[in-house]
Design a protein around this motif. Structure first.
Motif, short mmCIF file in Angstrom:
data_model
loop_
_atom_site.label_atom_id
_atom_site.label_comp_id
_atom_site.label_asym_id
_atom_site.label_seq_id
_atom_site.Cartn_x
_atom_site.Cartn_y
_atom_site.Cartn_z
N LEU A 34 0.80 -1.22 0.00
CA LEU A 34 0.00 0.00 0.00
C LEU A 34 0.83 1.27 0.00
O LEU A 34 1.75 1.44 0.82
CB LEU A 34 -0.92 0.01 1.23
CG LEU A 34 -1.95 -1.12 1.33
CD1 LEU A 34 -2.78 -0.98 2.60
CD2 LEU A 34 -2.86 -1.17 0.11
N ALA A 35 0.45 2.17 -0.90
CA ALA A 35 1.04 3.51 -0.90
C ALA A 35 0.38 4.32 0.20
O ALA A 35 -0.72 4.01 0.67
CB ALA A 35 0.77 4.18 -2.25
N SER A 36 1.07 5.38 0.60
CA SER A 36 0.49 6.36 1.52
C SER A 36 0.15 7.60 0.68
O SER A 36 0.18 7.54 -0.54
CB SER A 36 1.50 6.72 2.62
OG SER A 36 1.92 5.53 3.26
N GLN A 38 -2.15 11.31 -0.26
CA GLN A 38 -3.53 11.78 -0.39
C GLN A 38 -4.39 10.86 -1.29
O GLN A 38 -5.56 10.61 -0.97
CB GLN A 38 -3.48 13.23 -0.93
CG GLN A 38 -4.79 13.87 -1.29
CD GLN A 38 -5.06 13.73 -2.80
OE1 GLN A 38 -4.15 13.75 -3.62
NE2 GLN A 38 -6.32 13.56 -3.15
N SER A 39 -3.81 10.35 -2.37
CA SER A 39 -4.63 9.63 -3.37
C SER A 39 -5.46 8.48 -2.80
O SER A 39 -6.66 8.39 -3.09
CB SER A 39 -3.75 9.12 -4.51
OG SER A 39 -2.97 10.17 -5.02
N PRO A 40 -4.87 7.56 -2.03
CA PRO A 40 -5.67 6.41 -1.59
C PRO A 40 -6.42 6.60 -0.28
O PRO A 40 -7.13 5.69 0.15
CB PRO A 40 -4.60 5.32 -1.43
CG PRO A 40 -3.36 6.04 -1.06
CD PRO A 40 -3.44 7.40 -1.67
N SER A 79 4.98 10.37 8.96
CA SER A 79 5.56 9.18 8.32
C SER A 79 4.49 8.35 7.63
O SER A 79 3.29 8.45 7.94
CB SER A 79 6.25 8.30 9.38
OG SER A 79 5.28 7.79 10.28
N CYS A 80 4.92 7.50 6.71
CA CYS A 80 3.99 6.56 6.07
C CYS A 80 3.52 5.55 7.12
O CYS A 80 2.38 5.09 7.07
CB CYS A 80 4.68 5.85 4.90
SG CYS A 80 5.19 7.00 3.60
N ASP A 81 4.40 5.21 8.07
CA ASP A 81 3.99 4.32 9.16
C ASP A 81 2.77 4.89 9.88
O ASP A 81 1.79 4.19 10.12
CB ASP A 81 5.13 4.16 10.18
CG ASP A 81 6.08 3.02 9.85
OD1 ASP A 81 5.65 2.06 9.17
OD2 ASP A 81 7.25 3.09 10.25
N GLY A 137 5.56 11.52 -12.22
CA GLY A 137 5.39 10.15 -12.72
C GLY A 137 6.03 9.09 -11.85
O GLY A 137 6.09 7.92 -12.24
N HIS A 138 6.48 9.48 -10.65
CA HIS A 138 7.06 8.43 -9.82
C HIS A 138 5.98 7.50 -9.29
O HIS A 138 4.83 7.88 -9.14
CB HIS A 138 7.93 9.00 -8.68
CG HIS A 138 7.19 9.59 -7.51
ND1 HIS A 138 7.78 10.45 -6.61
CD2 HIS A 138 5.91 9.45 -7.08
CE1 HIS A 138 6.90 10.79 -5.69
NE2 HIS A 138 5.76 10.21 -5.95
N ILE A 139 6.35 6.25 -9.06
CA ILE A 139 5.47 5.31 -8.35
C ILE A 139 6.31 4.77 -7.19
O ILE A 139 7.46 4.42 -7.36
CB ILE A 139 4.90 4.20 -9.27
CG1 ILE A 139 5.98 3.54 -10.11
CG2 ILE A 139 3.80 4.76 -10.16
CD1 ILE A 139 5.45 2.36 -10.96
N GLY A 140 5.69 4.69 -6.00
CA GLY A 140 6.51 4.54 -4.82
C GLY A 140 7.43 5.75 -4.83
O GLY A 140 7.02 6.86 -5.23
N ASN A 198 -4.42 18.78 -9.61
CA ASN A 198 -2.96 18.85 -9.78
C ASN A 198 -2.38 17.61 -10.48
O ASN A 198 -1.22 17.59 -10.85
CB ASN A 198 -2.26 19.09 -8.43
CG ASN A 198 -2.44 17.93 -7.48
OD1 ASN A 198 -3.39 17.17 -7.59
ND2 ASN A 198 -1.52 17.79 -6.54
N LYS A 199 -3.22 16.58 -10.69
CA LYS A 199 -2.73 15.37 -11.37
C LYS A 199 -3.09 15.35 -12.85
O LYS A 199 -2.79 14.39 -13.55
CB LYS A 199 -3.28 14.12 -10.67
CG LYS A 199 -2.78 13.92 -9.24
CD LYS A 199 -1.31 13.56 -9.19
CE LYS A 199 -0.71 13.61 -7.80
NZ LYS A 199 -1.17 12.58 -6.93
N GLN A 200 -3.75 16.44 -13.33
CA GLN A 200 -4.19 16.45 -14.73
C GLN A 200 -3.04 16.18 -15.71
O GLN A 200 -3.15 15.34 -16.59
CB GLN A 200 -4.84 17.79 -15.08
CG GLN A 200 -6.28 17.90 -14.64
CD GLN A 200 -6.88 19.26 -14.93
OE1 GLN A 200 -6.20 20.16 -15.44
NE2 GLN A 200 -8.14 19.43 -14.58
#
Ligand SMILES: O=C(O)[C@H](O)[C@@H](O)[C@H](O)[C@H](O)COP(=O)(O)O
Length: 236
Positions: A34-36, A38-40, A79-81, A137-140, A198-200
């Motif tokens: 799982l990503a941390s 705003q999106s999810p 943190s993501c934690d 365009g980064h993932i993780g 902002n993701k357009q």
């Protein structure tokens, strides 16, 4: 790669939450990355709402933290934690023993990466990976570069990532630790959540991408057989 436009971010969250629960229903001991960010968030919160305290269904689910900011841990609210504790681990009832991901406070980050890699090598194919996408365009934290880490690695953050709202106000953080591209692509199913105005630009770029390039890490998702990009009206 399948693109699905879902007008409202709430409906999108509901659909993504349904996918997560569906995977757990089919495989109660599912391993999910799982990503941390705003999106999810709405999707994770929607899973919590649907569970409505009945966390028994998630008792055997294993959650792997996709990435982390160097030097931040559970005691840091940014943190993501902490994020996952608040939006996933606690409300979904994930057992501590079933949570993994590197400890970014460790003085030996390479050892942490090695541990995560050993775990992921054992798992082989995570059942699901939920991603957001960075403005670049980064993932993780796989940032645009001439080469990308295949496995979990400590990486230099791009300027835009250093300005991510999640770490606003912290002392500058220049490095992150991320699950590698090959490990993300080993997931059986990948859902990318893209919301907000902002993701357009990055969504348009992803939709128009026909070639794979490490300079646009999300393009690597084109090589995967089961990627769904869910985006809302704001992002289109
Ligand atoms: O855990 C993370 O933070 C992610 O792996 C990272 O790649 C994030 O998904 C993007 O930076 C988008 O962040 P937002 O969802 O906050 O826009």
């Amino acid at each position: 790669m399948k693109f699905i436009c879902i007008e409202s971010e709430h409906t999108l969250a509901d659909k993504a939450a349904g996918e997560i629960i569906g995977i757990v229903n089919a495989k109660p001991d599912a391993f999910i990355m799982l990503a941390s960010g705003q999106s999810p968030t709405l999707a994770y919160d929607c899973v919590s709402k649907k569970l409505n305290g009945d966390t028994a269904r998630f008792a055997s689910v294993k959650v792997h933290k996709l990435d982390e900011w160097e030097g931040l841990g559970l005691s840091d609210p940014q943190s993501c934690d902490s994020y996952l504790m608040k939006h996933v681990l606690q409300p979904w009832g994930i057992k501590t023993a079933n949570y993994s991901g590197i400890n970014a406070l460790s003085s030996n980050l390479q050892q942490e990466c090695d541990k995560a890699n050993a775990l992921l090598n054992d798992i082989i194919n995570p059942d699901l990976c939920i991603l957001g996408i960075g403005l670049n365009g980064h993932i993780g934290f796989n940032e645009p570069a001439d080469a990308l880490p295949a496995q979990t690695a400590v990486v230099k953050l791009a300027d835009s990532s250093m300005k991510h709202p999640m770490i606003e106000g912290t002392a500058p953080i220049t490095r992150g630790i991320t699950t590698g591209i090959a490990q993300i692509l080993m997931s059986k199913k990948i859902i990318v959540i893209v919301t907000g105005k902002n993701k357009q630009a990055v969504l348009k770029r992803l939709m128009e991408t026909t070639q794979v390039s490490t300079q646009f890490p999300a393009s690597l998702l084109l090589t995967h057989p089961d990627v769904t990009v869910m985006y809302d009206a704001q992002a289109k």
